[in-house]
Design a protein around this motif. Structure first.
Motif, mmCIF file in Angstrom:
data_model
loop_
_atom_site.group_PDB
_atom_site.id
_atom_site.type_symbol
_atom_site.label_atom_id
_atom_site.label_comp_id
_atom_site.label_asym_id
_atom_site.label_seq_id
_atom_site.Cartn_x
_atom_site.Cartn_y
_atom_site.Cartn_z
ATOM 1 N N HIS A 146 -3.236 14.991 -23.030
ATOM 2 C CA HIS A 146 -3.368 14.797 -24.635
ATOM 3 C C HIS A 146 -4.754 13.907 -24.618
ATOM 4 N N GLY A 147 -5.866 14.891 -23.333
ATOM 5 C CA GLY A 147 -7.292 15.014 -24.220
ATOM 6 C C GLY A 147 -7.884 14.233 -23.369
ATOM 7 N N PHE A 148 -7.389 13.082 -22.809
ATOM 8 C CA PHE A 148 -8.168 11.974 -22.029
ATOM 9 C C PHE A 148 -8.954 12.664 -20.370
ATOM 10 N N ARG A 149 -10.390 11.943 -20.350
ATOM 11 C CA ARG A 149 -9.771 12.094 -18.871
ATOM 12 C C ARG A 149 -10.626 10.964 -18.323
ATOM 13 N N VAL A 150 -11.023 10.835 -16.808
ATOM 14 C CA VAL A 150 -11.377 9.855 -15.860
ATOM 15 C C VAL A 150 -12.861 9.195 -16.055
ATOM 16 N N THR A 151 -12.659 8.965 -17.045
ATOM 17 C CA THR A 151 -14.405 7.986 -16.638
ATOM 18 C C THR A 151 -14.962 7.109 -15.344
ATOM 19 N N GLY A 152 -14.171 6.686 -14.577
ATOM 20 C CA GLY A 152 -14.481 5.227 -14.433
ATOM 21 C C GLY A 152 -13.630 5.010 -12.955
ATOM 22 N N ARG A 153 -13.663 4.312 -12.184
ATOM 23 C CA ARG A 153 -12.286 3.574 -11.641
ATOM 24 C C ARG A 153 -12.907 1.928 -11.151
ATOM 25 N N HIS A 188 -10.267 4.447 -15.537
ATOM 26 C CA HIS A 188 -10.564 4.108 -17.336
ATOM 27 C C HIS A 188 -10.721 5.809 -17.640
ATOM 28 N N LEU A 189 -10.118 5.333 -19.140
ATOM 29 C CA LEU A 189 -10.064 7.456 -19.623
ATOM 30 C C LEU A 189 -10.748 6.948 -20.761
ATOM 31 N N GLU A 190 -11.140 8.362 -21.574
ATOM 32 C CA GLU A 190 -11.808 8.558 -22.583
ATOM 33 C C GLU A 190 -11.375 9.160 -22.827
ATOM 34 N N ARG A 191 -11.600 10.032 -24.331
ATOM 35 C CA ARG A 191 -10.705 11.161 -24.910
ATOM 36 C C ARG A 191 -12.206 11.340 -25.368
ATOM 37 N N LYS A 229 -5.670 4.882 -35.537
ATOM 38 C CA LYS A 229 -6.617 3.174 -35.363
ATOM 39 C C LYS A 229 -8.189 3.678 -34.411
ATOM 40 N N GLY A 230 -8.215 5.319 -34.221
ATOM 41 C CA GLY A 230 -9.756 5.116 -33.600
ATOM 42 C C GLY A 230 -9.641 5.289 -31.890
ATOM 43 N N ILE A 231 -8.275 4.965 -31.345
ATOM 44 C CA ILE A 231 -8.847 4.582 -29.557
ATOM 45 C C ILE A 231 -9.422 5.836 -29.509
ATOM 46 N N SER A 232 -9.848 5.561 -28.492
ATOM 47 C CA SER A 232 -10.302 6.763 -27.807
ATOM 48 C C SER A 232 -10.367 6.489 -26.206
ATOM 49 N N LYS A 233 -10.354 5.080 -25.667
ATOM 50 C CA LYS A 233 -9.816 4.819 -24.403
ATOM 51 C C LYS A 233 -8.874 3.984 -23.932
ATOM 52 N N VAL A 234 -8.299 4.163 -22.428
ATOM 53 C CA VAL A 234 -7.293 3.682 -22.405
ATOM 54 C C VAL A 234 -7.607 3.256 -20.448
ATOM 55 N N ASP A 235 -6.977 2.197 -20.253
ATOM 56 C CA ASP A 235 -6.977 2.082 -18.445
ATOM 57 C C ASP A 235 -5.275 2.632 -17.832
ATOM 58 N N GLN A 243 -2.172 4.221 -9.383
ATOM 59 C CA GLN A 243 -1.097 4.424 -9.144
ATOM 60 C C GLN A 243 0.181 5.002 -9.754
ATOM 61 N N ASN A 244 0.034 5.195 -11.221
ATOM 62 C CA ASN A 244 0.644 5.463 -12.025
ATOM 63 C C ASN A 244 0.466 6.729 -12.567
ATOM 64 N N GLN A 245 0.900 7.660 -11.800
ATOM 65 C CA GLN A 245 0.121 9.085 -11.786
ATOM 66 C C GLN A 245 0.896 9.853 -13.000
ATOM 67 N N ARG A 246 2.351 9.175 -13.194
ATOM 68 C CA ARG A 246 2.904 10.035 -15.087
ATOM 69 C C ARG A 246 2.381 9.627 -15.969
ATOM 70 N N ALA A 247 1.500 8.115 -16.442
ATOM 71 C CA ALA A 247 1.045 8.369 -17.159
ATOM 72 C C ALA A 247 -0.647 8.544 -17.294
ATOM 73 N N LEU A 248 -1.331 9.001 -15.919
ATOM 74 C CA LEU A 248 -2.520 9.384 -16.144
ATOM 75 C C LEU A 248 -2.156 10.883 -16.276
ATOM 76 N N GLY A 249 -1.342 11.511 -16.303
ATOM 77 C CA GLY A 249 -1.027 12.889 -16.035
ATOM 78 C C GLY A 249 -0.713 12.468 -17.788
ATOM 79 N N PHE A 250 0.104 12.051 -18.289
ATOM 80 C CA PHE A 250 0.665 11.799 -19.900
ATOM 81 C C PHE A 250 -1.051 12.134 -20.724
ATOM 82 N N TYR A 251 -2.109 10.939 -19.868
ATOM 83 C CA TYR A 251 -3.470 11.057 -21.066
ATOM 84 C C TYR A 251 -3.735 12.001 -20.607
#
Length: 73
Positions: A49-56, A70-73, A28-34, A38-46
């Motif tokens: 798998h190659g996502f990096r924080v790009t904003g807040r 805001h994370l992007e891959r 699906k070409g997804i490259s972004k996720v918010d 406070q959800n450190q488990r989800a942050l660590g998961f992303y």
């Protein structure tokens, strides 16, 4: 963009979230996720798998004081 991706507690750690994420990225070409900051488990998961924080944002989409990363891959 992935808005929300949740796994049932009984299957966390069994690879289902990774498979869903891989499908979203590869097919699906997804490259972004918010993620709620406070959800450190989800942050660590992303991040795993190659996502990096790009904003807040200090507030969520409803204007509530729940910081969003805001994370992007």
């Amino acid at each position: 963009m992935i808005e929300m991706l949740f796994s049932h507690p009984d299957v966390i750690g069994k690879g289902y979230g990774y498979r869903l994420l891989r499908f979203a990225v590869e097919h699906k070409g997804i490259s972004k996720v918010d993620v709620n900051e406070q959800n450190q488990r989800a942050l660590g998961f992303y991040q795993k798998h190659g996502f990096r924080v790009t904003g807040r944002d200090a507030f969520d989409g409803e204007g509530m004081p729940y910081p969003i990363l805001h994370l992007e891959r």
